[in-house]
Structures are given as C-alpha cells and as structure tokens.
Design a protein around this motif. Structure first.
Motif, PDB file in Angstrom:
ATOM      1  N   VAL A  37      26.531  29.706  23.222  1.00  0.00           N
ATOM      2  CA  VAL A  37      26.258  31.138  23.252  1.00  0.00           C
ATOM      3  C   VAL A  37      27.204  31.855  22.286  1.00  0.00           C
ATOM      4  O   VAL A  37      28.388  31.543  22.237  1.00  0.00           O
ATOM      5  N   ASP A  38      26.660  32.824  21.539  1.00  0.00           N
ATOM      6  CA  ASP A  38      27.474  33.672  20.662  1.00  0.00           C
ATOM      7  C   ASP A  38      27.853  34.937  21.418  1.00  0.00           C
ATOM      8  O   ASP A  38      26.998  35.574  22.026  1.00  0.00           O
ATOM      9  N   ILE A  88      33.681  46.035  18.926  1.00  0.00           N
ATOM     10  CA  ILE A  88      33.737  45.348  17.642  1.00  0.00           C
ATOM     11  C   ILE A  88      32.467  44.506  17.509  1.00  0.00           C
ATOM     12  O   ILE A  88      32.045  43.868  18.462  1.00  0.00           O
ATOM     13  N   GLY A  89      31.881  44.490  16.343  1.00  0.00           N
ATOM     14  CA  GLY A  89      30.667  43.697  16.140  1.00  0.00           C
ATOM     15  C   GLY A  89      30.945  42.205  16.041  1.00  0.00           C
ATOM     16  O   GLY A  89      30.062  41.391  16.177  1.00  0.00           O
ATOM     17  N   TYR A 115      31.811  39.502  25.666  1.00  0.00           N
ATOM     18  CA  TYR A 115      30.570  39.362  26.420  1.00  0.00           C
ATOM     19  C   TYR A 115      29.432  38.869  25.537  1.00  0.00           C
ATOM     20  O   TYR A 115      29.505  38.895  24.318  1.00  0.00           O
ATOM     21  N   ALA A 116      28.356  38.438  26.190  1.00  0.00           N
ATOM     22  CA  ALA A 116      27.098  38.094  25.535  1.00  0.00           C
ATOM     23  C   ALA A 116      25.972  38.571  26.446  1.00  0.00           C
ATOM     24  O   ALA A 116      26.153  38.646  27.665  1.00  0.00           O
TER      25      ALA A 116
END
Length: 76
Positions: free
Chosen positions: A15-16, A22-23, A55-56
């Motif tokens: 998972v990214d 922040i992007g 988070y994702a």
C-alpha cells in the motif's frame, strides 16, 4: 455521527501512503501492522493509519483483499 475507534490490522498487499498535509508518502509492504477505520468524510472508503500522521485510503469494496483485522472480532 459517531465512528468507531481504529481497529488493529495487518496489510495483505503493498500500500502507498501519504503524510497529512504533504503529498509525499512511502510504500508499505504486506504484513505491516496498521489501524483501520471508516472514513468520516466518505463512508465508501476506509482509512488505514500508519502512526498518527501517515495514512492511506482504500475503497470499501477492496478492504477485504487489502487488510486483515487482528483484534479477534469478525471482519465486517
């Protein structure tokens, strides 16, 4: 509207993630411990937390193939 506290889980796939404000983010491998809760802003999504600022997001339909709960309660 009231939401549950995040439940402990582990990743089943890579998972990214992103940092709040922040992007940029990083990639987490399968097996990483995390916490999961339903998104308060969009009930069709779940938020996977890695600490307090990382988070994702994952669609509700893909949740069962993305994470596995580790708290012993049944997976909804």
């Amino acid at each position: 509207m009231s939401y549950e506290i995040p439940r402990p889980a582990k990743l089943l796939v890579q998972v990214d993630s992103k940092y709040i404000g922040i992007g940029a983010g990083r990639t987490h491998k399968a097996g990483k411990k995390c916490k999961v809760q339903r998104s308060p802003a969009n009930p069709g999504e779940f938020v996977i937390w890695f600490g307090k600022t990382e988070y994702a997001k994952v669609a509700a339909l893909r949740l069962t193939e993305t994470i596995q709960y580790t708290d012993g309660r049944e997976q909804l």
